[in-house]
Design a protein around this motif. Structure first.
Motif, mmCIF file in Angstrom:
data_model
loop_
_atom_site.group_PDB
_atom_site.id
_atom_site.type_symbol
_atom_site.label_atom_id
_atom_site.label_comp_id
_atom_site.label_asym_id
_atom_site.label_seq_id
_atom_site.Cartn_x
_atom_site.Cartn_y
_atom_site.Cartn_z
ATOM 1 N N LYS A 97 5.790 -1.526 9.492
ATOM 2 C CA LYS A 97 5.889 -0.156 10.028
ATOM 3 C C LYS A 97 6.003 0.886 8.923
ATOM 4 O O LYS A 97 5.843 2.082 9.185
ATOM 5 C CB LYS A 97 7.096 -0.044 10.959
ATOM 6 N N PHE B 189 3.674 0.673 2.665
ATOM 7 C CA PHE B 189 3.423 -0.349 3.674
ATOM 8 C C PHE B 189 3.262 -1.714 3.017
ATOM 9 O O PHE B 189 2.502 -1.869 2.063
ATOM 10 C CB PHE B 189 2.152 -0.031 4.471
ATOM 11 N N SER C 51 -1.243 13.063 1.430
ATOM 12 C CA SER C 51 -2.692 13.251 1.587
ATOM 13 C C SER C 51 -3.312 12.288 2.599
ATOM 14 O O SER C 51 -4.451 12.463 3.018
ATOM 15 C CB SER C 51 -3.393 13.052 0.237
ATOM 16 N N ARG C 52 -2.521 11.264 2.988
ATOM 17 C CA ARG C 52 -2.942 10.302 4.010
ATOM 18 C C ARG C 52 -3.780 9.151 3.463
ATOM 19 O O ARG C 52 -4.005 8.159 4.160
ATOM 20 C CB ARG C 52 -3.723 11.039 5.113
ATOM 21 N N GLN C 53 -4.230 9.257 2.244
ATOM 22 C CA GLN C 53 -5.052 8.197 1.661
ATOM 23 C C GLN C 53 -4.236 6.929 1.471
ATOM 24 O O GLN C 53 -3.130 6.985 0.941
ATOM 25 C CB GLN C 53 -5.607 8.662 0.318
ATOM 26 N N MET C 54 -4.755 5.795 1.877
ATOM 27 C CA MET C 54 -4.092 4.501 1.662
ATOM 28 C C MET C 54 -4.523 3.957 0.309
ATOM 29 O O MET C 54 -5.713 3.755 0.050
ATOM 30 C CB MET C 54 -4.495 3.505 2.759
ATOM 31 N N GLN D 263 0.935 5.382 0.903
ATOM 32 C CA GLN D 263 0.252 6.452 1.636
ATOM 33 C C GLN D 263 0.969 7.766 1.369
ATOM 34 O O GLN D 263 1.976 8.082 1.990
ATOM 35 C CB GLN D 263 0.196 6.160 3.142
ATOM 36 N N TYR E 259 0.846 -1.179 0.000
ATOM 37 C CA TYR E 259 0.000 0.000 0.000
ATOM 38 C C TYR E 259 0.888 1.237 0.000
ATOM 39 O O TYR E 259 1.964 1.256 0.602
ATOM 40 C CB TYR E 259 -0.902 0.047 1.244
ATOM 41 N N LEU F 170 -3.925 0.974 -2.647
ATOM 42 C CA LEU F 170 -3.357 -0.328 -2.958
ATOM 43 C C LEU F 170 -2.498 -0.221 -4.219
ATOM 44 O O LEU F 170 -2.945 0.273 -5.253
ATOM 45 C CB LEU F 170 -4.471 -1.350 -3.175
#
Lengths: 120, 119
Positions: B111, B91, B42-45, B39, B37, B47
Motif C-alpha cells: 500500500k 512501494f 510528480s507521480r512518476q514511478m 513515487q 519503487y 525503480l
C-alpha cells in the motif's frame, strides 16, 4: 532514450462517455502492463501483454474495460461507458525479458508518467 | 497468491539522517524478485532497488540499501543521508520468478509508505 509515453496526462469526462488511454512502450521491450492506482486499492495490475498478445486480463474489473496492443509500439486501454468509480491514475509499464542465466535477468518494469482520469 | 504488507503508512526523517522502511510479504514461492519503487509528487514511478531471492547478499544502490531476510519474509529499505528529494511514496513490490509459470512477470505492490524528509 525515451521512456514509456502515455497520453493524455489528464482526462476529465462525464459519466457514460467512452475514454481511451494510450501508451507507447520503450522500444524493444516485449512486455506491456496496465495498472490502476487508487487510494482505496493501491496499485493493481489490470492486464499485461507479451509480444502484443494478452497474457492475463484477470485484473480487468468489468466488461466495460478493454485493452488492445495492435503492434509492438502502441497499446490502448478503453473504458466504455465510464463511471465515477473509474476515477484513478492509470499507469502503463514495459519490460524486457532478461536472459535466462541467473544474475543477467532484469525483468524490471519501467513506468510511464500515468494518466489521471476523472469521471464526473 | 502473494501479499505485500507495508505497516508504516507515514514516516518522517530529518535531512541527512537515516531511515528504514519496512516491508513483509507472504509467498509459497522459493524464487522471486523484490523491488522498491519511489513515487514522488510528480507521480512518476521510479525503480529504486531490486533484490533476487536466490542472492544472500543485500542489494545496495548508492544511499539506498536493503535488509533481505528470506526466512522471515522481510525486505526493508534503508535510506542513508536522507535528502529533500527523497520525499515520496515508497512501494515495496513482489514478482514471481518468470520460470514459476502462471502469474510471473506480475508485480504485487504494498500500500506504500509516505516518507517526508524534513529540512
Amino acid at each position: 532514450d525515451a521512456g514509456v509515453i502515455q497520453s493524455p496526462r489528464h482526462e476529465v469526462t462525464e459519466m457514460g462517455q467512452e475514454v481511451t488511454l494510450r501508451c507507447k512502450p520503450i522500444s524493444g521491450h516485449d512486455y506491456l502492463f496496465w495498472y490502476r492506482q487508487t487510494m482505496m486499492r493501491g496499485l493493481e495490475l489490470l492486464i499485461y501483454f507479451n509480444n502484443n498478445v494478452p497474457i492475463d486480463d484477470s485484473g480487468m474489473p468489468e466488461d466495460r474495460f478493454s485493452a488492445k496492443m495492435p503492434n509492438a509500439s502502441f497499446s490502448t486501454l478503453k473504458i466504455q461507458p465510464s463511471e465515477p468509480r473509474d476515477s484513478a491514475v492509470y499507469f502503463c509499464a514495459s519490460s524486457l525479458e532478461g536472459a535466462v542465466t541467473p544474475g543477467l535477468a532484469i525483468y524490471e518494469q519501467y513506468f510511464g508518467p500515468g494518466t489521471r482520469l476523472t469521471v464526473t | 497468491a502473494q501479499t505485500v504488507t507495508q505497516s508504516q503508512p507515514e514516516m518522517s526523517v530529518q535531512e541527512a539522517e537515516t531511515v528504514t522502511l519496512s516491508c513483509t510479504y507472504d509467498t509459497s514461492e522459493s524464487n522471486y524478485y523484490l523491488f522498491w519503487y519511489k513515487q514522488p509528487p510528480s507521480r512518476q514511478m521510479i525503480l529504486v532497488i531490486r533484490q533476487e531471492a536466490y542472492k544472500q547478499q543485500n542489494a545496495t544502490e548508492n544511499r539506498f540499501s536493503v535488509n533481505f531476510q528470506k526466512a522471515a519474509k522481510s525486505f526493508s529499505l534503508k535510506i542513508s543521508d536522507s535528502q529533500l528529494g527523497d520525499t515520496a511514496m515508497y512501494f515495496c513490490a513482489f514478482m514471481k520468478h518468470p520460470a514459476s509459470g502462471a502469474g510471473s512477470y506480475q508485480l504485487t505492490f504494498g500500500k506504500g509508505t509516505k516518507l517526508s524528509v524534513i529540512p
